[in-house]
Design an enzyme around this catalytic site. Structure first.
Site, PDB file in Angstrom:
ATOM      1  N   ASP A 158       0.846  -1.194   0.000  1.00  0.00           N
ATOM      2  CA  ASP A 158       0.000   0.000   0.000  1.00  0.00           C
ATOM      3  C   ASP A 158       0.880   1.242   0.000  1.00  0.00           C
ATOM      4  OD1 ASP A 158      -2.119   1.710   0.005  1.00  0.00           O
ATOM      5  OD2 ASP A 158      -2.917   1.124   1.967  1.00  0.00           O
ATOM      6  N   GLY A 236      -9.253  10.287   5.105  1.00  0.00           N
ATOM      7  CA  GLY A 236      -8.474  11.464   4.739  1.00  0.00           C
ATOM      8  C   GLY A 236      -7.108  11.477   5.379  1.00  0.00           C
TER       9      GLY A 236
END
Length: 284
Positions: A158, A236
């Site tokens: 990731d 976020g």
């Protein structure tokens, strides 16, 4: 690069079930004395697994999205592996949202680290973020260009890279809401390490490292070799740095987690050393 938790000889046979039944994998031929071999077959979204250093046992963690039938099958898997089964509130997910931070493709994430290869500078952030867009901006109106995606690795890993193309200063520092903390280098995590993370949604939050080499099953794919902490995060905050404030050392970038910063949560991080090694990068 993928960090496989298993030797090459481990079989990858999955138990197929009828629709509506549990989808946890229970390999008949997996060695019941090898907990990792058993747990590595689990592909149920909303689960993660790895060694719990507090108990010295492998732990299979499930979130609130795991259905009762799936939970029953996962409990059997945990028993077979001799592992602990633990439930964590909320939904295990990559933490991405629209708002402030760095922007691309309608998504908002957080800048993880400024790195370079020679005289070329890049942003490191989460791969599930860089998958969302090729051009990234420094403002929500998308008028100030940050740069262009040059690499992305998700799932399995990731992390991703954005090459700076705009006229934006990129110091080797973490924004600490407010202020800047100078970053001097990269480091590796260890159990019990005091760490903080910075993100564009919830600012700076601190806690400790609670696990290493963790495997996470998101609904969008499996990620290996992650750092686990007891620090909260919210959508976020993805891609933001995990760092040691006392030494100015970055050790990871935020992948995802469960919970929130009201009730608390658990978060997982891609080790920064793996990203630097994969692309031949250094911290400025």
């Amino acid at each position: 690069m993928r960090r496989s938790p298993l030797p090459a000889l481990v079989l990858t046979v999955l138990l197929l079930v009828a629709p509506g039944a549990a989808q946890a994998a229970v390999p008949d031929r997996a060695n019941p004395t090898d907990p990792a071999a058993v747990l590595a077959q689990v592909r149920t979204a909303g689960t993660s697994w790895g060694l719990d250093p507090a108990s010295g046992r492998m732990t299979l963690t499930v979130d609130d999205t795991v259905a009762p039938a799936e939970l029953t099958a996962l409990r059997a898997v945990a028993d077979r592996a001799g592992a602990l089964l633990r439930r964590e509130p909320g939904m295990l997910r990559p933490l991405i949202a629209a708002g402030q931070g760095i922007y691309g493709g309608g998504a908002r994430c957080s800048l993880g680290a400024n790195v370079r290869s020679g005289s070329t500078y890049y942003v490191v952030t989460a791969g599930h973020c860089t998958n969302a867009a090729s051009t990234w901006y420094a403002d929500s109106a998308q008028t100030t260009v940050l740069g262009t995606r040059t690499a992305t690795s998700y799932p399995t890993n990731d992390y991703g890279l954005i090459r700076y193309t705009g006229r934006i200063a990129h110091p080797s520092a973490v924004y600490t809401y407010p202020g800047l903390l100078t970053i001097y280098g990269a480091g590796n995590a260890y159990i019990g390490q005091a760490v903080c993370r910075s993100g564009s949604t919830t600012g700076v939050r601190c806690g400790t490292v609670t696990g290493l080499n963790q495997t996470v099953n998101y609904s969008t794919g499996v990620i290996y070799g992650l750092i686990r902490t007891n620090i909260c995060a919210e959508p976020g905050d993805s891609g933001g740095p995990l760092y040691v404030a006392s030494t100015g050392t970055i050790i990871g970038i935020l992948s995802g987690g469960t919970g929130n910063c009201t009730a608390g949560g658990t978060t997982y991080y891609q080790p920064i050393s793996e990203v630097l090694a994969a692309y031949g990068l250094t911290l400025p």
